[in-house]
Design an enzyme around this catalytic site. Structure first.
Site: not given
Length: 580
Positions: A117, A231, A233, A243, A246, A286, A354, A389
């Site tokens: 990730f 954040q 995404h 979404l 990822e 991100r 996100h 994050r």
């Protein structure tokens, strides 16, 4: 008004709230636990999480590496004591969840499978195909059902925290189906209401994520921490904001500009090499990927459609067999919402709001500065996420700090006497406010939709991926004007049963408070760090701003901003890198 009581009240029925409820029930069998949620728990937003949850399990990984990736990925704004607690307890929580029935995907030899990730050096993200949140929430919800001590108030909207003699002692809520006002007293309250992505117009978040818990704590006197860190995404569908996980890039997907070029190789994603290797560049952090999209757009290298600029996410080369095995939900989403098959066609994507790194200020046990009030999950800021994050840390955070908050709240509640009877007067005052300000009011001139739309436009234009002091100052003025106009709001529906217009009005009120916290915190932070990018202050400034922002509510005006030093244990601030 209905009045009831419990020992510990959990507000929110997602992963953090349900994990907290289980922890309370396990910690003390004599405590009465209640979970109140504005939706049925299985409709909580945890269910939409796709990619996975991070925890060390493989022999080529270590707790220190997970901690360092998290701290570096957070651009050194993480509290390192909280991060160390998090990575230590994460594997235990993940294995416990498996014992409760979560069907983690497996390798051929039967061991738990993990995937890469963004921002992590090694593969440590556990997953259940690409429906991880769905399966986690099912497992938690089913586990709560075995505890008779856990009572539920489903589809009840909390409007106020009851605070008496400096201690939180319950809530006032509306039962959506009937409009009945509920006063629930408690010796301790845990807020686990999720984030506030709906403050922005284009978000992966569902309609329920309106910052309710953040605003409730803020109004009760607890500060909001690090709210400027929002954040984006990098891969949301252009029309809906849905979404595209990822995990698509973890499995080998490519991001391509309008020329079919893997443009991320041209940008600094934080890797130590002069250029990121082609194999892993799509798994950069991100914030960096979202910023690269904006720069591609400025260079004229993005595509433009009816819903704005976008690039392509290409997973065709992965093949139908792998996509159906590891990314079946992605394929279903694309077929349903974009009318394309990612096995044969490229997916249009663009950055989308996100997650909120900020939230209610808590310590590592979930306790806020207001005695009796705790928080966990995205509603809280225990400071493990810093300025950005890392993907897949959030689901595990719900487990670790949901459990911690539950245990701490249980211990606090066990030491308290009965709640103060005087809080019933507060509950009656709240009932009167709801009726006079909304249900009986007939002379208002404002409506919900125009106010909400203006808030959305303002936040997108002034508090997005890139910001300036002048834009943030203008945003603060607009939000202050919207707060004033909100007092002149008029509802068309003045009934009590299923009054969704009243719910929408209360949510807008919460969102305006949270939006002011975001803008004021961003204006005060005169540097660029992680997801907070000030073009008028483009460098990170550790001398002045290696500190958390604390936003305190002011009765008549914008929030008051203070700063709190970051806790450093073993990793002094350094260059932000990812990958090997």
């Amino acid at each position: 008004m209905d009045v009831s009581s419990c020992d510990v009240l959990v507000v929110g029925g997602g992963a953090a709230g349900l994990r907290a409820a289980i922890a309370i029930a396990e910690a003390n069998l004599n405590l009465r636990v209640a979970v109140i949620s504005k939706v049925y728990p299985m409709r909580s937003h945890t269910v939409s999480a796709e990619g996975g949850a991070a925890a060390v399990i493989k022999p080529n990984d270590s707790l220190d590496e997970h901690a360092y990736d998290t701290i570096s990925g957070g651009d050194w704004l993480c509290d390192q004591d909280a991060v160390e607690a998090f990575v230590n307890e994460a594997p235990v929580e993940m294995l416990r969840l498996e014992h409760w029935g979560c069907p983690w995907s497996r390798q051929p030899d039967g061991r738990v499978a993990v995937r890469s990730f963004g921002g992590m050096k090694v593969e440590r993200t556990w997953f259940a195909a690409d429906k991880t949140g769905f399966h986690m929430l099912h497992s938690l919800f089913q586990t709560t059902l075995k505890y008779e001590a856990i009572q539920r108030y489903d589809e009840c909207f909390v409007t106020k925290l009851l605070v008496e003699k400096g201690r939180c002692q319950g809530v006032v809520a509306i039962e959506v189906a009937t409009g009945k006002i509920l006063a629930i007293t408690a010796k301790a309250v845990i807020l686990a209401t999720g984030g506030c992505g709906k403050v922005f117009p284009f978000t992966t978040n569902g309609a329920i994520k309106t910052g309710d818990g953040m605003a409730l704590a803020y109004r009760a006197g607890a500060p909001l921490k690090d709210m400027e860190f929002v954040q984006y995404h990098p891969t949301g569908l252009p029309l809906t904001g849905i979404l595209i996980t990822e995990a698509t890039r973890s499995e080998g997907g490519w991001l391509l500009n309008k020329d079919g070029y893997r443009y991320l190789q041209d940008y600094d994603l934080g890797k130590p090499q002069p250029k990121p290797v082609l194999r892993s560049m799509e798994l950069g952090p991100r914030d960096r990927l979202s910023q690269a999209f904006v720069k591609e757009q400025a260079k004229g290298r993005t595509l433009e459609g009816p819903y704005g600029h976008y690039v392509h996410l290409d997973i065709r080369h992965l093949g139908e067999k792998l996509i159906d095995k590891k990314l079946p939900f992605v394929r279903a989403l694309c077929r349903k919402y974009v009318n394309l098959d990612p096995v044969k066609e490229m997916i249009p994507v663009r950055p989308v709001v996100h997650y909120m790194m900020g939230g209610i200020h808590t310590d590592i046990y979930g306790a806020t500065p207001l005695p009796g009030l705790y928080a966990a999950g995205e509603a809280a800021c225990v400071s493990i996420n810093g300025a950005n994050r890392l993907g897949s840390n959030s689901l595990t955070e719900c487990l670790v700090f949901g459990a911690r908050a539950g245990q701490a709240a249980a211990a606090f509640a066990a030491e308290q006497k009965e709640t103060n009877p005087a809080i019933s007067a507060q509950a009656r005052d709240e009932q009167r406010r709801l009726e006079e300000s909304f249900l009986r009011k007939t002379d208002g001139k404002e409506r919900i939709a125009p106010l909400r739309e203006e808030m959305h436009k303002n936040m997108e234009a002034c508090a997005g991926i890139y910001r300036t002091g002048a834009e943030l100052k203008r945003a603060a003025q607009v939000l202050r004007g919207l707060q004033d106009r909100f007092h002149d709001l008029q509802l068309d529906d003045r009934s009590y049963t299923f009054n969704t217009e009243l719910t929408a009005a209360l949510e807008l009120s919460f969102m305006l408070d949270v939006a002011e916290g975001i803008v004021a915190s961003a204006f005060a932070r005169q540097e660029s760090r992680g997801s907070h990018q000030r073009t008028d202050h483009p460098q990170r400034d550790d001398d002045k701003f290696l500190a958390h922002s604390l936003a305190y509510r002011s009765p008549e005006g914008p929030p008051r901003i203070e700063h709190l030093p970051v806790t450093i244990t073993r990793w002094p601030p350094g260059q932000r890198v990812y990958g090997k």
